[in-house]
Write a protein that holds these residues in place. Structure first.
Motif, short mmCIF file in Angstrom:
data_model
loop_
_atom_site.label_atom_id
_atom_site.label_comp_id
_atom_site.label_asym_id
_atom_site.label_seq_id
_atom_site.Cartn_x
_atom_site.Cartn_y
_atom_site.Cartn_z
N PHE A 1 0.83 -1.21 0.00
CA PHE A 1 0.00 0.00 0.00
C PHE A 1 0.86 1.25 0.00
N ALA A 2 1.93 1.23 0.77
CA ALA A 2 2.80 2.41 0.81
C ALA A 2 3.34 2.71 -0.58
N VAL A 3 3.80 1.65 -1.26
CA VAL A 3 4.42 1.84 -2.57
C VAL A 3 3.38 2.28 -3.60
N THR A 4 2.18 1.68 -3.54
CA THR A 4 1.14 2.04 -4.50
C THR A 4 0.71 3.49 -4.31
N ILE A 5 0.47 3.87 -3.05
CA ILE A 5 0.05 5.26 -2.78
C ILE A 5 1.16 6.22 -3.19
N LEU A 6 2.38 5.86 -2.85
CA LEU A 6 3.52 6.70 -3.20
C LEU A 6 3.62 6.87 -4.71
N GLY A 7 3.39 5.76 -5.43
CA GLY A 7 3.46 5.83 -6.89
C GLY A 7 2.44 6.78 -7.45
N PHE A 8 1.21 6.72 -6.95
CA PHE A 8 0.17 7.63 -7.46
C PHE A 8 0.44 9.06 -7.04
N VAL A 9 0.96 9.26 -5.83
CA VAL A 9 1.24 10.62 -5.37
C VAL A 9 2.38 11.24 -6.19
N LYS A 10 3.40 10.44 -6.46
CA LYS A 10 4.58 10.97 -7.15
C LYS A 10 4.32 11.15 -8.65
N ASN A 11 3.60 10.19 -9.25
CA ASN A 11 3.49 10.19 -10.71
C ASN A 11 2.09 10.48 -11.21
N GLY A 12 1.12 10.51 -10.31
CA GLY A 12 -0.25 10.70 -10.77
C GLY A 12 -0.71 9.51 -11.60
N ALA A 13 -1.52 9.81 -12.62
CA ALA A 13 -2.09 8.72 -13.41
C ALA A 13 -1.01 8.02 -14.24
N SER A 14 0.11 8.69 -14.48
CA SER A 14 1.14 8.05 -15.30
C SER A 14 1.78 6.87 -14.57
N PHE A 15 1.44 6.70 -13.31
CA PHE A 15 1.90 5.51 -12.60
C PHE A 15 1.35 4.25 -13.24
N LEU A 16 0.18 4.39 -13.90
CA LEU A 16 -0.42 3.24 -14.58
C LEU A 16 0.43 2.79 -15.76
N GLY A 17 1.37 3.65 -16.20
CA GLY A 17 2.29 3.27 -17.27
C GLY A 17 3.13 2.06 -16.89
N LEU A 18 3.20 1.78 -15.59
CA LEU A 18 3.90 0.59 -15.11
C LEU A 18 3.33 -0.67 -15.75
N PHE A 19 2.01 -0.65 -16.03
CA PHE A 19 1.35 -1.85 -16.56
C PHE A 19 1.32 -1.84 -18.08
N TRP A 20 1.66 -0.73 -18.70
CA TRP A 20 1.59 -0.60 -20.15
C TRP A 20 3.01 -0.67 -20.69
N VAL A 21 3.43 -1.84 -21.11
CA VAL A 21 4.83 -2.05 -21.50
C VAL A 21 5.05 -1.44 -22.87
N SER A 22 5.60 -0.23 -22.90
CA SER A 22 5.67 0.50 -24.16
C SER A 22 6.74 -0.06 -25.08
N SER A 23 7.62 -0.91 -24.57
CA SER A 23 8.65 -1.47 -25.43
C SER A 23 8.16 -2.70 -26.18
N ALA A 24 6.97 -3.21 -25.81
CA ALA A 24 6.47 -4.41 -26.47
C ALA A 24 5.68 -4.03 -27.72
N PRO A 25 5.50 -4.96 -28.67
CA PRO A 25 4.65 -4.68 -29.84
C PRO A 25 3.22 -4.37 -29.41
N LEU A 26 2.57 -3.51 -30.17
CA LEU A 26 1.26 -3.00 -29.75
C LEU A 26 0.21 -4.09 -29.50
N PRO A 27 0.07 -5.11 -30.35
CA PRO A 27 -0.97 -6.11 -30.08
C PRO A 27 -0.74 -6.87 -28.79
N LEU A 28 0.51 -6.95 -28.39
CA LEU A 28 0.81 -7.72 -27.18
C LEU A 28 0.52 -6.95 -25.90
N ARG A 29 0.44 -5.62 -26.04
CA ARG A 29 0.42 -4.81 -24.82
C ARG A 29 -0.77 -5.07 -23.90
N PRO A 30 -1.99 -5.23 -24.43
CA PRO A 30 -3.09 -5.51 -23.49
C PRO A 30 -2.89 -6.80 -22.72
#
Lengths: 252, 74, 178
Positions: free
Chosen positions: A137-166
């Motif tokens: 919880f500490a890390v998740t809250i900290l992630g949202f506080v520090k990065n805002g919504a862009s913390f969700l980028g953690l789950f969106w692997v931008s280096s992977a091919p687009l069809p694979l990303r979901p």
């Protein structure tokens, strides 16, 4: 180790009894309230004393040339500090006291649990789950506080091919939520397993014929457990650092 | 009868511990192979080694936990 | 680890067999004391231990830096002293060489004067001696001439001739020259 409940031959194994939470004063049947002083209280208190002895009393002289105790304290400090710095980077240093707290507590509790007749607080899922979910919880809250919504980028692997990303996003999210579970169960499971195995080997010593082998086995497992105690504290701490790094720098 | 089945299940779950042992051995062995090829890079990767071992071992601990649950909680 | 007799008694007393870890009734107790322990350790570490150790490490770093600087300073001073020593040594060597050269020149000059003087004396002595020798030689020729004249006169007289003094002298002189 099941024979306790079902009566295995002439041997009686009680591998899980060592984990029983008992009131320190009074008899076994007494109800355990949240404020009851139990063996948990005793060994947690001893952990605090061990931390104080290790980190405060040894450094009271503030020698420039350290003695034995002070060397140990400085070694611990340098070890965890370097770990935090290496894994999370410079901006993770301000969370160093929290991580040091976790490390020292787990290390002292693990080692105190290895004393015969003692109680291993870190072998209880309730204890490690608080530690693990606390980190989560500490890390998740900290992630949202520090990065805002862009913390969700953690789950969106931008280096992977687009069809694979979901697909990857689903896997990442699942693994993210499994983290605290594995984080806490790893510690509790390791401690519980080691101590139960010790107890089982000790139970074999009831038969005179194999007692020497059993005792040698207990010694060997005990050595292994000393190693595991230190490694689990290290692993818990370094994984905390890794999760913290993900919160501070969510982009791969 | 159900208790007996639970015991069998616990025994089956304990196989997972052996599988985790294979996994941990794989991690450590490959680390050693790499470290012997390039010893200078090995020191910086011990943290990764321990993290890998911890992940491999955690799954073995899960199977151990399943065994314990079958033994004591079912 | 709980001892076995206790555990057996507890089982006999009707304690639930199984994993104590899953006994939910003890959870809040454990969590309560765990939180207290964590907070206590956190305050001990963050308020006392960690600043103290950080201070010790910083102080040691400072001491080491100072010591290294002092060592560098001393090294520089040692190098300086060595250079000064080398300087003094080469100066002294040059001075010694100069003095030696001067002395050699002075001695050479004295020697030259003495040799000249000796040469002159030797030359004077040699000339004197030559003069003396020449005198002696001239004296000897004169004496030989007299003797030869006298002898010739006597011989001529004995042979019964009358010797002409002038022709005898001429003959002797020509013989002597020849």
């Amino acid at each position: 180790m099941a024979d306790e409940a079902h009566g295995g031959g002439g041997l009686s194994f009680h591998p899980m009894d060592q984990f029983q939470v008992k009131p320190l004063f009074g008899s076994y049947g007494d109800p355990i309230h949240w404020y009851t002083v139990t063996n948990v209280t005793l060994w947690l208190g001893l952990s605090i004393l061990a931390v104080i002895a290790l980190m405060v009393l040894t450094t009271s002289k503030r020698d420039v040339v350290p003695g034995r105790g002070q060397s140990i304290a400085e070694l611990m400090y340098g070890f965890v500090y370097k770990m935090v710095e290496d894994v999370t980077g410079k901006d993770g240093i301000k969370y160093f006291p929290y991580i040091m707290t976790l490390f020292m507590f787990i290390l002292c509790a693990n080692f105190l649990g290895l004393i015969p007749m003692s109680f291993t607080t870190t072998s209880h899922i309730a204890v490690t789950a608080i530690l693990g979910f606390g980190v989560f919880f500490a890390v998740t809250i900290l992630g949202f506080v520090k990065n805002g919504a862009s913390f969700l980028g953690l789950f969106w692997v931008s280096s992977a091919p687009l069809p694979l990303r979901p697909v990857l996003a689903i896997i990442e999210i699942i693994s993210y939520f499994v983290r605290p579970v594995s984080h806490s169960i790893r510690l509790a499971g390791n401690m519980m397993a080691g101590h139960a195995v010790l107890k089982v080997f000790a139970g074999f010593a009831q038969v005179a014929a194999i007692a020497p082998v059993a005792i040698i086995g207990v010694m060997a497992i005990y050595g292994l457990e000393v190693l595991v105690s230190a490694i689990q504290a290290y692993v818990f701490t370094i994984l905390t650092c890794v999760y913290l790094k993900d919160a501070l720098h969510p982009h791969h | 009868m159900e208790g007996e089945l639970a015991h069998i299940g616990a025994g089956l779950a304990a196989i997972g511990s052996g599988a985790a042992a294979i996994g941990v051995g794989h991690v450590a062995g490959n680390f050693l192979a790499g470290a012997l090829r390039n010893p200078s890079a090995a020191a910086g990767q011990t943290a990764t080694l321990f993290i890998g071992i911890a992940f491999a071992e955690a799954l073995g601990i899960f199977s151990f936990l399943v065994a314990l649950l079958l033994m004591f909680a079912v | 680890m709980a001892d076995n007799t206790n555990a057996a008694a507890e089982v006999a007393a009707g304690a639930p067999p199984g994993m104590p870890q899953l006994d939910v009734s003890t959870f809040e107790n454990q969590i309560f004391w765990l939180l207290i322990a964590l907070v206590a350790i956190y305050f001990v570490l963050s308020r006392v231990a960690l600043p103290r150790i950080a201070g010790i490490l910083a102080e040691r770093q400072g001491t080491i830096t100072n010591d290294i600087a002092a060592a560098e300073d001393l090294k520089a001073r040692a190098l300086e002293a060595e250079a000064a020593y080398d300087n003094a040594l080469s100066d002294a060597r040059a001075e010694a060489q100069r003095i030696a050269g001067e002395t050699k020149a002075a001695i050479q000059a004295d020697l030259d004067v003495a040799i000249e003087k000796a040469d002159a004396e030797i030359a004077a002595k040699a000339a004197e001696s030559e003069k003396a020798i020449a005198g002696i030689r001239a004296g000897a020729q004169e004496a030989i001439k007299e003797v030869a004249k006298d002898t010739a006169k006597e011989i001529v007289a004995h042979l019964g001739g009358k010797a002409d003094a002038r022709s005898i002298t001429t003959a002797v002189t020509s013989r002597m020259k020849g």
